[in-house]
Design an enzyme around this catalytic site. Structure first.
Site, PDB file in Angstrom:
ATOM      1  N   HIS A  38     -14.525   3.077  -0.563  1.00 38.66           N
ATOM      2  CA  HIS A  38     -13.571   2.026  -0.197  1.00 38.66           C
ATOM      3  C   HIS A  38     -12.379   2.564   0.576  1.00 38.66           C
ATOM      4  O   HIS A  38     -11.320   1.944   0.597  1.00 38.66           O
ATOM      5  CB  HIS A  38     -13.106   1.280  -1.451  1.00 38.66           C
ATOM      6  CG  HIS A  38     -14.199   0.486  -2.110  1.00 38.66           C
ATOM      7  ND1 HIS A  38     -14.155   0.028  -3.415  1.00 38.66           N
ATOM      8  CD2 HIS A  38     -15.393   0.060  -1.615  1.00 38.66           C
ATOM      9  CE1 HIS A  38     -15.262  -0.642  -3.689  1.00 38.66           C
ATOM     10  NE2 HIS A  38     -16.037  -0.618  -2.624  1.00 38.66           N
ATOM     11  N   ALA A  98     -12.231   8.309 -19.904  1.00 41.72           N
ATOM     12  CA  ALA A  98     -12.558   9.425 -19.008  1.00 41.72           C
ATOM     13  C   ALA A  98     -11.841  10.712 -19.428  1.00 41.72           C
ATOM     14  O   ALA A  98     -12.459  11.778 -19.518  1.00 41.72           O
ATOM     15  CB  ALA A  98     -12.183   9.049 -17.569  1.00 41.72           C
ATOM     16  N   ASP A 158      -7.443   6.736  -4.302  1.00 41.52           N
ATOM     17  CA  ASP A 158      -6.492   7.828  -4.534  1.00 41.52           C
ATOM     18  C   ASP A 158      -7.161   9.154  -4.181  1.00 41.52           C
ATOM     19  O   ASP A 158      -8.336   9.201  -3.787  1.00 41.52           O
ATOM     20  CB  ASP A 158      -5.976   7.804  -5.999  1.00 41.52           C
ATOM     21  CG  ASP A 158      -7.090   8.001  -7.030  1.00 41.52           C
ATOM     22  OD1 ASP A 158      -7.918   8.923  -6.854  1.00 41.52           O
ATOM     23  OD2 ASP A 158      -7.134   7.253  -8.033  1.00 41.52           O
ATOM     24  N   TYR A 171       0.832  -1.217   0.000  1.00 42.99           N
ATOM     25  CA  TYR A 171       0.000   0.000   0.000  1.00 42.99           C
ATOM     26  C   TYR A 171       0.860   1.258   0.000  1.00 42.99           C
ATOM     27  O   TYR A 171       0.483   2.272  -0.591  1.00 42.99           O
ATOM     28  CB  TYR A 171      -0.988  -0.017   1.179  1.00 42.99           C
ATOM     29  CG  TYR A 171      -2.132  -0.972   0.905  1.00 42.99           C
ATOM     30  CD1 TYR A 171      -3.247  -0.573   0.177  1.00 42.99           C
ATOM     31  CD2 TYR A 171      -2.072  -2.303   1.316  1.00 42.99           C
ATOM     32  CE1 TYR A 171      -4.277  -1.457  -0.118  1.00 42.99           C
ATOM     33  CE2 TYR A 171      -3.096  -3.197   1.028  1.00 42.99           C
ATOM     34  CZ  TYR A 171      -4.192  -2.760   0.308  1.00 42.99           C
ATOM     35  OH  TYR A 171      -5.214  -3.637   0.000  1.00 42.99           O
ATOM     36  N   GLN A 222     -15.080   4.777  -5.856  1.00 41.16           N
ATOM     37  CA  GLN A 222     -14.549   3.542  -5.266  1.00 41.16           C
ATOM     38  C   GLN A 222     -13.030   3.648  -5.151  1.00 41.16           C
ATOM     39  O   GLN A 222     -12.386   2.756  -4.608  1.00 41.16           O
ATOM     40  CB  GLN A 222     -14.904   2.349  -6.162  1.00 41.16           C
ATOM     41  CG  GLN A 222     -16.389   2.111  -6.293  1.00 41.16           C
ATOM     42  CD  GLN A 222     -16.684   1.166  -7.454  1.00 41.16           C
ATOM     43  OE1 GLN A 222     -16.687  -0.044  -7.309  1.00 41.16           O
ATOM     44  NE2 GLN A 222     -16.927   1.732  -8.614  1.00 41.16           N
ATOM     45  N   ASN A 223     -12.474   4.708  -5.696  1.00 43.22           N
ATOM     46  CA  ASN A 223     -11.010   4.823  -5.742  1.00 43.22           C
ATOM     47  C   ASN A 223     -10.442   5.254  -4.403  1.00 43.22           C
ATOM     48  O   ASN A 223     -11.066   6.026  -3.667  1.00 43.22           O
ATOM     49  CB  ASN A 223     -10.591   5.812  -6.841  1.00 43.22           C
ATOM     50  CG  ASN A 223     -11.016   5.325  -8.209  1.00 43.22           C
ATOM     51  OD1 ASN A 223     -11.364   4.156  -8.364  1.00 43.22           O
ATOM     52  ND2 ASN A 223     -11.012   6.200  -9.195  1.00 43.22           N
ATOM     53  N   SER A 236     -15.952  -1.542 -13.449  1.00 44.66           N
ATOM     54  CA  SER A 236     -16.452  -2.804 -14.002  1.00 44.66           C
ATOM     55  C   SER A 236     -17.804  -3.159 -13.394  1.00 44.66           C
ATOM     56  O   SER A 236     -18.527  -3.994 -13.934  1.00 44.66           O
ATOM     57  CB  SER A 236     -15.441  -3.926 -13.741  1.00 44.66           C
ATOM     58  OG  SER A 236     -15.180  -4.018 -12.356  1.00 44.66           O
ATOM     59  N   CYS A 243       0.667   2.602  16.624  1.00 45.10           N
ATOM     60  CA  CYS A 243      -0.316   3.573  17.105  1.00 45.10           C
ATOM     61  C   CYS A 243       0.237   4.299  18.330  1.00 45.10           C
ATOM     62  O   CYS A 243       0.750   3.658  19.252  1.00 45.10           O
ATOM     63  CB  CYS A 243      -1.604   2.814  17.462  1.00 45.10           C
ATOM     64  SG  CYS A 243      -2.887   3.867  18.141  1.00 45.10           S
ATOM     65  N   CYS A 289      -2.307   3.110  21.453  1.00 43.41           N
ATOM     66  CA  CYS A 289      -2.348   1.762  22.031  1.00 43.41           C
ATOM     67  C   CYS A 289      -1.159   0.901  21.630  1.00 43.41           C
ATOM     68  O   CYS A 289      -1.018  -0.219  22.130  1.00 43.41           O
ATOM     69  CB  CYS A 289      -3.660   1.068  21.661  1.00 43.41           C
ATOM     70  SG  CYS A 289      -3.720   0.548  19.937  1.00 43.41           S
TER      71      CYS A 289
HETATM   72  P1  OAD Z   1     -11.909  -2.477 -12.306  1.00 40.30           P
HETATM   73  O1  OAD Z   1     -10.460  -2.661 -12.558  1.00 40.30           O
HETATM   74  O2  OAD Z   1     -12.698  -3.665 -11.915  1.00 40.30           O
HETATM   75  O3  OAD Z   1     -12.586  -1.869 -13.605  1.00 40.30           O
HETATM   76  C1  OAD Z   1     -12.025  -0.783 -14.283  1.00 40.30           C
HETATM   77  C2  OAD Z   1     -12.999  -0.319 -15.363  1.00 40.30           C
HETATM   78  O4  OAD Z   1     -12.456   0.862 -15.934  1.00 40.30           O
HETATM   79  C3  OAD Z   1     -13.205  -1.316 -16.513  1.00 40.30           C
HETATM   80  O5  OAD Z   1     -14.599  -1.431 -16.767  1.00 40.30           O
HETATM   81  C4  OAD Z   1     -12.492  -0.644 -17.691  1.00 40.30           C
HETATM   82  O6  OAD Z   1     -13.130  -0.930 -18.940  1.00 40.30           O
HETATM   83  C5  OAD Z   1     -12.626   0.809 -17.339  1.00 40.30           C
HETATM   84  N1  OAD Z   1     -11.583   1.685 -17.900  1.00 40.30           N
HETATM   85  C6  OAD Z   1     -10.289   1.383 -18.148  1.00 40.30           C
HETATM   86  N2  OAD Z   1      -9.647   2.459 -18.608  1.00 40.30           N
HETATM   87  C7  OAD Z   1     -10.551   3.468 -18.653  1.00 40.30           C
HETATM   88  C8  OAD Z   1     -10.488   4.837 -19.012  1.00 40.30           C
HETATM   89  N3  OAD Z   1      -9.356   5.399 -19.440  1.00 40.30           N
HETATM   90  N4  OAD Z   1     -11.603   5.585 -18.918  1.00 40.30           N
HETATM   91  C9  OAD Z   1     -12.769   5.028 -18.484  1.00 40.30           C
HETATM   92  N5  OAD Z   1     -12.888   3.742 -18.127  1.00 40.30           N
HETATM   93  C10 OAD Z   1     -11.794   2.962 -18.196  1.00 40.30           C
HETATM   94  O7  OAD Z   1     -12.038  -1.298 -11.229  1.00 40.30           O
HETATM   95  P2  OAD Z   1     -13.267  -0.918 -10.287  1.00 40.30           P
HETATM   96  O8  OAD Z   1     -14.560  -1.131 -10.963  1.00 40.30           O
HETATM   97  O9  OAD Z   1     -12.987   0.425  -9.736  1.00 40.30           O
HETATM   98  O10 OAD Z   1     -11.946  -2.417  -4.252  1.00 40.30           O
HETATM   99  O11 OAD Z   1     -13.118  -1.977  -9.135  1.00 40.30           O
HETATM  100  C11 OAD Z   1     -13.980  -1.905  -8.035  1.00 40.30           C
HETATM  101  C12 OAD Z   1     -13.259  -2.275  -6.773  1.00 40.30           C
HETATM  102  O12 OAD Z   1     -12.584  -3.551  -6.955  1.00 40.30           O
HETATM  103  C13 OAD Z   1     -12.136  -1.341  -6.379  1.00 40.30           C
HETATM  104  O13 OAD Z   1     -12.576  -0.222  -5.662  1.00 40.30           O
HETATM  105  C14 OAD Z   1     -11.283  -2.225  -5.517  1.00 40.30           C
HETATM  106  C15 OAD Z   1     -11.288  -3.490  -6.327  1.00 40.30           C
HETATM  107  O14 OAD Z   1     -11.119  -4.675  -5.582  1.00 40.30           O
HETATM  108  C16 OAD Z   1     -11.281  -2.237  -3.116  1.00 40.30           C
HETATM  109  O15 OAD Z   1     -10.121  -1.931  -3.080  1.00 40.30           O
HETATM  110  C17 OAD Z   1     -12.115  -2.468  -1.923  1.00 40.30           C
END
Ligand code: OAD
Length: 262
Positions: A127, A245, A112, A68, A109-110, A203, A161, A164
């Site tokens: 998240h 995006a 960053d 991380y 969900q990001n 996704s 910490c 604690c």
């Molecule tokens: P994913 O990696 O599952 O999906 C990324 C999505 O972004 C895909 O549908 C791609 O087609 C799309 N993509 C790629 N490049 C792109 C661009 N330049 N512009 C627009 N779209 C683009 O990521 P998340 O859906 O965010 O959870 O995943 C969800 C969660 O799964 C995350 O928050 C994380 C992971 O496990 C935790 O960390 C809890």
């Protein structure tokens, strides 16, 4: 047929409350890895149990902390892309177009901080965040060590910490953990009361986050997907716009200006 960009711009011009729901694809053009859409995505390279579960943490805290910290370093070294900036400018663009205040809220969900660094002021992190470490035992917020994160190390001892003495853990939600209630409730309220929702770069396979666009659809909100590839959520969209995006969102602002003559 009306091009997706026009349909989306019209919906935004008619809206008073807009929700922008983002996933890893939002930051892809800033150079931040996605999780599952490419051969070099994070979950193709790393084991979710090892790096993103309470079991993985118990097994090897040093490995998890180093990973991380590497991700935090990668985010610190990059910049918001044109898509993040366009989202931050959306409310002002709509105000210039029709003189009415539009509430634009980001639900991400990001983990960053690129939406905030682009200038978005209302950002909900479902998240957690790479920048909000906390105690693994007493849950108090914690500080990072003052030196910058080590990008090469595969194992780093997490800080302890100050209250604690237990290890500090990354402030992100792991598989098998409940999503923090407060941000999720806030997100649900924003979806309930919005007029339009943009779903960008996700996704749509992780729950309960994926429930939000589905709820918006069930509530008959206008929902549009911006993603080069159709996601699991595509069936719930009024419009699918197959673009990236950083490419599509600035074009969308230009379209809003053109349609409103501003
Ligand atoms: P994913 O990696 O599952 O999906 C990324 C999505 O972004 C895909 O549908 C791609 O087609 C799309 N993509 C790629 N490049 C792109 C661009 N330049 N512009 C627009 N779209 C683009 O990521 P998340 O859906 O965010 O959870 O995943 C969800 C969660 O799964 C995350 O928050 C994380 C992971 O496990 C935790 O960390 C809890």
């Amino acid at each position: 047929m009306t091009p997706p960009i026009q349909t989306i711009a019209s919906a935004l011009l008619a809206a008073r409350r807009v929700v922008v729901f983002t996933g890893a694809g939002m930051s892809a053009e800033s150079g931040i890895a996605t999780f599952r859409d490419k051969p070099d995505s994070l979950w193709a390279q790393f084991n979710t149990r090892e790096m993103a579960s309470p079991d993985g943490w118990r097994e090897n805290k040093q490995r998890v902390w180093a990973w991380y910290e590497g991700r935090r370093a990668a985010v610190m070294q990059t910049q918001p892309n044109a898509g993040h900036i366009a989202i931050a400018q959306l409310a002002d663009t709509l105000y210039a177009a029709h003189g009415k205040h539009v509430q634009v809220s980001v639900i991400t969900q990001n983990v960053d901080d690129l939406h905030e660094r682009a200038g978005s002021t209302s950002v909900i992190h479902l998240h957690g965040s790479l920048f909000s470490p906390r105690c693994a035992a007493c849950d108090r917020p914690a500080e990072f060590a003052s030196e910058p994160p080590d990008t090469q190390a595969t194992e780093v001892e997490p800080p302890h910490c100050t209250h604690c003495g237990h290890s500090i853990r990354p402030g992100v939600v792991w598989f098998g953990e409940a999503m923090p209630q407060q941000p999720f409730r806030l997100a649900e309220d924003l979806v309930d009361t919005c007029d339009a929702m943009l779903v960008i770069g996700t996704s749509g396979v992780v729950w309960p986050a994926a429930e939000l666009p589905i709820n918006a659809h069930r509530l008959s909100k206008f929902v549009a997907e911006i993603n080069p590839t159709r996601s699991e959520l595509a069936g719930y969209m009024n419009v699918e716009w197959p673009t990236s995006a950083a490419q599509g969102l600035p074009e969308l602002l230009v379209q809003i200006r053109q349609m409103s003559g501003t």
